[in-house]
Structures are given as structure tokens and as C-alpha cells.
Scaffold this motif. Structure first.
Motif, PDB file in Angstrom:
ATOM      1  N   GLY A 190       0.295  -1.279   0.133  1.00 18.40           N
ATOM      2  CA  GLY A 190       0.142  -0.030  -0.187  1.00 18.40           C
ATOM      3  C   GLY A 190       0.934   1.161  -0.317  1.00 18.40           C
ATOM      4  N   GLY A 191      -0.046   1.976  -0.194  1.00 16.92           N
ATOM      5  CA  GLY A 191       0.602   3.650  -0.778  1.00 16.92           C
ATOM      6  C   GLY A 191       0.125   5.278   0.173  1.00 16.92           C
ATOM      7  N   SER A 192      -0.028   5.776  -0.165  1.00 22.88           N
ATOM      8  CA  SER A 192      -0.671   6.440   0.827  1.00 22.88           C
ATOM      9  C   SER A 192      -2.387   6.732  -0.053  1.00 22.88           C
ATOM     10  CB  SER A 192      -0.019   8.496  -0.060  1.00 22.88           C
ATOM     11  OG  SER A 192      -0.312   8.877  -0.937  1.00 22.88           O
ATOM     12  N   ASP A 193      -1.909   6.383  -1.141  1.00 21.84           N
ATOM     13  CA  ASP A 193      -3.865   6.708  -1.648  1.00 21.84           C
ATOM     14  C   ASP A 193      -3.729   5.144  -2.957  1.00 21.84           C
ATOM     15  OD1 ASP A 193      -1.656   7.460  -3.940  1.00 21.84           O
ATOM     16  OD2 ASP A 193      -2.476   8.975  -5.049  1.00 21.84           O
ATOM     17  N   TRP A 194      -3.343   4.034  -2.457  1.00 21.04           N
ATOM     18  CA  TRP A 194      -3.674   3.452  -3.055  1.00 21.04           C
ATOM     19  C   TRP A 194      -3.445   2.334  -2.643  1.00 21.04           C
ATOM     20  CZ3 TRP A 194       0.831   0.092  -4.280  1.00 21.04           C
ATOM     21  CH2 TRP A 194       2.503   0.551  -3.338  1.00 21.04           C
ATOM     22  N   VAL A 195      -3.634   1.248  -3.070  1.00 23.38           N
ATOM     23  CA  VAL A 195      -3.564  -0.525  -2.579  1.00 23.38           C
ATOM     24  C   VAL A 195      -3.470  -1.664  -3.675  1.00 23.38           C
ATOM     25  CG1 VAL A 195      -4.363  -2.298  -1.337  1.00 23.38           C
ATOM     26  CG2 VAL A 195      -4.528  -0.146  -0.298  1.00 23.38           C
ATOM     27  N   MET A 196      -2.110  -2.233  -3.601  1.00 20.50           N
ATOM     28  CA  MET A 196      -1.602  -3.568  -4.644  1.00 20.50           C
ATOM     29  C   MET A 196      -2.002  -4.706  -3.835  1.00 20.50           C
ATOM     30  SD  MET A 196       1.765  -4.419  -6.894  1.00 20.50           S
ATOM     31  CE  MET A 196       1.271  -2.873  -8.319  1.00 20.50           C
ATOM     32  N   LEU A 197      -3.336  -5.304  -4.096  1.00 19.63           N
ATOM     33  CA  LEU A 197      -3.886  -6.472  -4.098  1.00 19.63           C
ATOM     34  C   LEU A 197      -3.312  -7.774  -4.754  1.00 19.63           C
ATOM     35  CD1 LEU A 197      -4.903  -7.906  -1.452  1.00 19.63           C
ATOM     36  CD2 LEU A 197      -7.369  -7.955  -2.832  1.00 19.63           C
ATOM     37  N   ILE A 198      -2.466  -8.740  -3.930  1.00 18.18           N
ATOM     38  CA  ILE A 198      -1.707  -9.591  -5.519  1.00 18.18           C
ATOM     39  C   ILE A 198      -2.236 -11.147  -4.313  1.00 18.18           C
ATOM     40  CG2 ILE A 198       0.469 -10.146  -6.043  1.00 18.18           C
ATOM     41  CD1 ILE A 198       1.469  -8.204  -5.295  1.00 18.18           C
ATOM     42  N   TYR A 199      -3.439 -11.697  -5.595  1.00 16.90           N
ATOM     43  CA  TYR A 199      -3.539 -13.677  -5.345  1.00 16.90           C
ATOM     44  C   TYR A 199      -2.667 -14.571  -5.870  1.00 16.90           C
ATOM     45  CZ  TYR A 199      -7.663 -11.593  -2.961  1.00 16.90           C
ATOM     46  OH  TYR A 199      -8.375 -10.772  -1.861  1.00 16.90           O
ATOM     47  N   THR A 200      -1.646 -15.106  -5.508  1.00 19.75           N
ATOM     48  CA  THR A 200      -1.136 -16.181  -6.035  1.00 19.75           C
ATOM     49  C   THR A 200      -1.462 -17.631  -6.103  1.00 19.75           C
ATOM     50  OG1 THR A 200       0.284 -16.028  -3.966  1.00 19.75           O
ATOM     51  CG2 THR A 200       0.632 -14.608  -6.193  1.00 19.75           C
ATOM     52  N   ASN A 201      -0.842 -18.514  -6.561  1.00 21.64           N
ATOM     53  CA  ASN A 201      -1.162 -20.285  -6.191  1.00 21.64           C
ATOM     54  C   ASN A 201      -2.598 -20.700  -7.244  1.00 21.64           C
ATOM     55  OD1 ASN A 201      -0.483 -22.607  -5.630  1.00 21.64           O
ATOM     56  ND2 ASN A 201      -2.164 -22.028  -3.562  1.00 21.64           N
ATOM     57  N   GLY A 202      -2.922 -19.952  -7.990  1.00 22.98           N
ATOM     58  CA  GLY A 202      -3.534 -19.996  -8.765  1.00 22.98           C
ATOM     59  C   GLY A 202      -3.598 -21.592  -9.711  1.00 22.98           C
ATOM     60  N   GLU A 203      -3.700 -21.723 -10.818  1.00 19.85           N
ATOM     61  CA  GLU A 203      -3.974 -22.799 -11.269  1.00 19.85           C
ATOM     62  C   GLU A 203      -3.050 -22.672 -13.231  1.00 19.85           C
ATOM     63  OE1 GLU A 203      -7.697 -24.836 -13.202  1.00 19.85           O
ATOM     64  OE2 GLU A 203      -8.945 -24.459 -11.355  1.00 19.85           O
ATOM     65  N   LYS A 204      -2.541 -24.038 -12.712  1.00 13.89           N
ATOM     66  CA  LYS A 204      -0.710 -23.361 -13.992  1.00 13.89           C
ATOM     67  C   LYS A 204      -1.520 -23.009 -15.707  1.00 13.89           C
ATOM     68  CE  LYS A 204       2.066 -26.616 -11.053  1.00 13.89           C
ATOM     69  NZ  LYS A 204       3.333 -27.836 -10.724  1.00 13.89           N
ATOM     70  N   TYR A 205      -0.626 -22.118 -15.498  1.00 17.73           N
ATOM     71  CA  TYR A 205      -0.883 -22.514 -17.360  1.00 17.73           C
ATOM     72  C   TYR A 205      -0.510 -23.972 -17.984  1.00 17.73           C
ATOM     73  CZ  TYR A 205      -0.378 -17.196 -17.205  1.00 17.73           C
ATOM     74  OH  TYR A 205      -0.963 -15.658 -16.650  1.00 17.73           O
ATOM     75  N   ASP A 206      -1.539 -23.762 -19.232  1.00 19.55           N
ATOM     76  CA  ASP A 206      -1.831 -25.483 -20.213  1.00 19.55           C
ATOM     77  C   ASP A 206      -0.390 -24.553 -20.679  1.00 19.55           C
ATOM     78  OD1 ASP A 206      -3.738 -26.096 -18.869  1.00 19.55           O
ATOM     79  OD2 ASP A 206      -5.529 -24.809 -20.187  1.00 19.55           O
ATOM     80  N   THR A 207       0.313 -23.877 -21.404  1.00 19.22           N
ATOM     81  CA  THR A 207       0.746 -23.731 -22.723  1.00 19.22           C
ATOM     82  C   THR A 207       1.978 -22.730 -22.131  1.00 19.22           C
ATOM     83  OG1 THR A 207      -0.295 -22.955 -24.277  1.00 19.22           O
ATOM     84  CG2 THR A 207      -0.042 -25.081 -23.875  1.00 19.22           C
ATOM     85  N   HIS A 208       1.116 -21.854 -21.302  1.00 20.55           N
ATOM     86  CA  HIS A 208       2.190 -20.730 -21.492  1.00 20.55           C
ATOM     87  C   HIS A 208       2.797 -20.049 -20.160  1.00 20.55           C
ATOM     88  CE1 HIS A 208      -1.413 -19.250 -24.170  1.00 20.55           C
ATOM     89  NE2 HIS A 208      -0.411 -18.524 -24.686  1.00 20.55           N
ATOM     90  N   CYS A 209       3.755 -18.986 -20.072  1.00 22.20           N
ATOM     91  CA  CYS A 209       4.660 -19.217 -19.112  1.00 22.20           C
ATOM     92  C   CYS A 209       5.096 -20.925 -18.273  1.00 22.20           C
ATOM     93  CB  CYS A 209       3.520 -18.433 -18.017  1.00 22.20           C
ATOM     94  SG  CYS A 209       3.286 -16.736 -18.655  1.00 22.20           S
ATOM     95  N   ASN A 210       6.219 -20.985 -19.066  1.00 27.39           N
ATOM     96  CA  ASN A 210       6.013 -22.105 -18.967  1.00 27.39           C
ATOM     97  C   ASN A 210       5.768 -23.213 -17.461  1.00 27.39           C
ATOM     98  OD1 ASN A 210       8.818 -24.099 -18.657  1.00 27.39           O
ATOM     99  ND2 ASN A 210       9.425 -22.398 -16.749  1.00 27.39           N
ATOM    100  N   LYS A 211       4.265 -22.908 -18.074  1.00 27.46           N
ATOM    101  CA  LYS A 211       3.556 -23.427 -17.231  1.00 27.46           C
ATOM    102  C   LYS A 211       3.025 -23.156 -15.049  1.00 27.46           C
ATOM    103  CE  LYS A 211       3.209 -27.862 -20.360  1.00 27.46           C
ATOM    104  NZ  LYS A 211       2.943 -29.672 -20.637  1.00 27.46           N
ATOM    105  N   GLU A 212       3.720 -22.231 -15.362  1.00 22.94           N
ATOM    106  CA  GLU A 212       3.515 -21.703 -13.998  1.00 22.94           C
ATOM    107  C   GLU A 212       2.212 -21.260 -13.201  1.00 22.94           C
ATOM    108  OE1 GLU A 212       5.867 -18.528 -13.255  1.00 22.94           O
ATOM    109  OE2 GLU A 212       4.419 -16.931 -14.670  1.00 22.94           O
ATOM    110  N   GLU A 213       2.106 -21.245 -12.467  1.00 28.00           N
ATOM    111  CA  GLU A 213       0.998 -20.918 -11.418  1.00 28.00           C
ATOM    112  C   GLU A 213       0.271 -20.102 -11.263  1.00 28.00           C
ATOM    113  OE1 GLU A 213       1.583 -21.287  -7.436  1.00 28.00           O
ATOM    114  OE2 GLU A 213       1.194 -23.892  -7.130  1.00 28.00           O
ATOM    115  N   ARG A 214      -1.089 -19.453 -12.474  1.00 27.63           N
ATOM    116  CA  ARG A 214      -1.253 -18.267 -12.712  1.00 27.63           C
ATOM    117  C   ARG A 214      -0.937 -16.651 -10.841  1.00 27.63           C
ATOM    118  NH1 ARG A 214      -4.408 -21.623 -15.243  1.00 27.63           N
ATOM    119  NH2 ARG A 214      -4.607 -21.144 -17.650  1.00 27.63           N
ATOM    120  N   LYS A 215      -0.811 -15.892 -11.606  1.00 24.56           N
ATOM    121  CA  LYS A 215      -0.718 -14.950 -10.231  1.00 24.56           C
ATOM    122  C   LYS A 215      -1.762 -13.980 -10.877  1.00 24.56           C
ATOM    123  CE  LYS A 215       2.551 -12.264 -10.367  1.00 24.56           C
ATOM    124  NZ  LYS A 215       4.124 -12.577  -9.727  1.00 24.56           N
TER     125      LYS A 215
END
Length: 280
Positions: A116-141
Motif C-alpha cells: 500500500g501507498g498513500s492513495d493506492w493498494v496493490m493486492l496480489i493473489y497467487t497459487n492459482g491454477e497452472k497455465y496449460d502452455t504459456h509461462c512455462n506452465k507456472e501458477e497463475r497470479k
């Protein structure tokens, strides 16, 4: 015989209906009860990130939906803060493919980061389902960028982009505006200014209310319409007397240029008698 069987089965039917209603009430009660942002499980727990999450408390329990029409594929995204998005267990953000249909978990609120900053917040959700072919089949975020906007309580969810044309660290970006992340505007008035404003406000109410009472209820005219006129006149006189007593209490010294004439040196002039002027 059928009537008898119906009468016999009625108590069991009522019992079954009652149990279903009770179960539904319990489920409904569980949905209403929420622990707020505490349901989000931080990857690395820290008091600072917990405070950032608390700023988003007004957004808890709401599903935010966005349509992605930029690409050829038609997707619907659902985001929920610290809750099951679209009813998917532990899913903070899901992707729904309308054509198949298919639901894909992009990020889980059980694996959360909050910046978070003074007037913003960045929320990050990880550990999603893996890509089928993209991004070296890593977990979505999923990254949800929540910015300050005092004009709206909360805006519609917007799809920013899906960065998946690389080998790693791919993500989905979403944008949302909310007034809850705006900084608190501190009052620039000092304590003395606030006291003066309150004092002048009370004085104005006293004068206007007293004037109306004296004129309408009492029927006073002229200066007597002033509230508590006799008291303020007496108060002014007492104030003047006090000022006179304080400022003029010392005796004045007589100027040496003017001295009084002693009465002892004055000789009494003989009394003139005019009896002889009277006619005999």
C-alpha cells in the motif's frame, strides 16, 4: 386408506421441512457472519500488510465482475476480497470461459500479498491454477490495483491486461477505484480557531433566537427586542464602574501653578445696609 396414510405421513413431512429450514437458516447465518480481511492469509505475515488489508474492509463480501472483450476469447472475471469469488472455494479471482463453460482459479486469497501507498493498494493473489502452455506452465497470479477516488464509493472492476508472453512471472492485472484507500484529510484549523467558530455560532444562535422570542412571544419593541436587555445594560454599567475604579482609583496631584487661596486672610466686608433708602 389414502387419507389415513397422508395423515400419518404429515408429521414426518413437517419434521423434514423444519429440518431443511433450520439447515438453510444455519447456512445463511454462516454466510452473513464474516471475519472481514482476516480471512485473507498473508504469505509472509506482517503488521504492515495487515494494516493495508484493513483499509479495504468496506470491500469485503462483494463480488466484482469484469468482462474481457479485447481479445477474441470471451472471458468473465470475478474478484472478491478475502472471500470465495463466484462461490469457488479459496478463490480470490476466477476466470469464466463462456464458450465451454469452464472456471479457472487465477489466484487464491489464502496466498495473499498486500502493498500500500498513500492513495493506492496493490493486492496480489497467487497459487492459482497452472497455465496449460504459456509461462512455462507456472501458477497463475492476479494483481488487483485499487486506487483512490473520493467521488465514488467503489467503481466497476476493469481488466487491465494478461501478461503471459514470457517464460515466468506472468500475471493478470485488474483495476478498481475506491474511496476507502484515500488518505484522511486532516483539519487545518487550530484548536483556537475551532473554539472561536463554536463561540461565534453559539452567539449567533443566542442573538437570533432571543430577538425572535422577544419580538414574537413577548411583543417587545425597539432596543428591548435585544435578548436580556436589562441584564446587559446593568452589566455594562457595572463594567464601566469597575473600569473607573481601576483606572481612576489614585488621587490626582494638584499642579503647583494653581494654589488655593487661604480663607483666613480674607477680611469680611462690612455689610451694606440700605434701610435709609426705604420711605419713612
Amino acid at each position: 386408506m389414502r387419507v389415513l396414510l397422508c395423515l400419518v405421513s404429515l408429521p414426518h413431512s413437517f419434521t423434514a421441512i423444519s429440518s431443511l429450514l433450520a439447515s438453510w437458516a444455519q447456512l445463511k447465518g454462516k454466510r452473513v457472519i464474516s471475519s472481514g480481511t482476516k480471512d485473507c492469509k498473508l504469505i509472509s505475515h506482517s503488521p504492515l500488510q495487515q494494516k493495508v488489508l484493513e483499509r479495504l474492509e468496506p470491500l469485503v463480501g462483494k463480488n466484482f465482475t469484469a468482462e474481457d472483450k479485447a481479445s477474441n476469447e470471451s472471458y468473465t472475471y470475478v474478484f472478491q476480497l478475502c472471500g470465495d469469488a463466484g462461490g469457488a472455494p479459496n478463490a480470490g479471482v476466477i476466470q469464466v470461459d463462456k464458450k465451454i463453460p469452464k472456471t479457472t482459479v487465477i489466484g487464491k486469497y489464502t496466498h495473499t500479498q498486500a502493498i500500500g501507498g498513500s492513495d493506492w493498494v496493490m493486492l496480489i493473489y497467487t497459487n492459482g491454477e497452472k497455465y496449460d502452455t504459456h509461462c512455462n506452465k507456472e501458477e497463475r497470479k492476479a494483481i488487483i490495483m485499487i486506487s483512490c477516488d473520493r467521488n465514488v464509493k467503489v467503481s466497476k472492476l476493469e481488466v487491465g491486461l494478461e501478461d503471459r508472453e514470457k517464460e515466468e512471472d506472468c500475471f493478470y492485472l485488474f483495476e478498481l477505484d475506491a474511496s476507502s484507500v484515500c488518505p484522511v484529510i486532516e483539519s487545518k484549523l487550530s484548536t483556537g480557531s475551532i473554539i472561536l467558530i463554536i463561540g461565534f455560532s453559539l452567539l449567533a444562535v443566542y442573538l437570533v433566537g432571543g430577538f425572535l422570542y422577544q419580538r414574537v412571544i413577548v411583543g417587545a419593541k425597539g432596543v428591548e427586542q435585544f435578548p436580556n436587555y436589562a441584564f446587559w445594560v446593568e452589566f455594562g454599567n457595572l463594567a464601566a464602574d469597575g473600569c473607573d475604579f481601576v483606572c481612576r482609583s489614585r488621587k490626582r496631584e494638584e499642579s503647583p501653578a494653581y494654589r488655593g487661596v487661604a480663607t483666613d486672610n480674607l477680611q469680611e466686608e462690612p455689610e451694606e445696609r440700605d434701610d435709609h433708602l426705604l420711605p419713612m
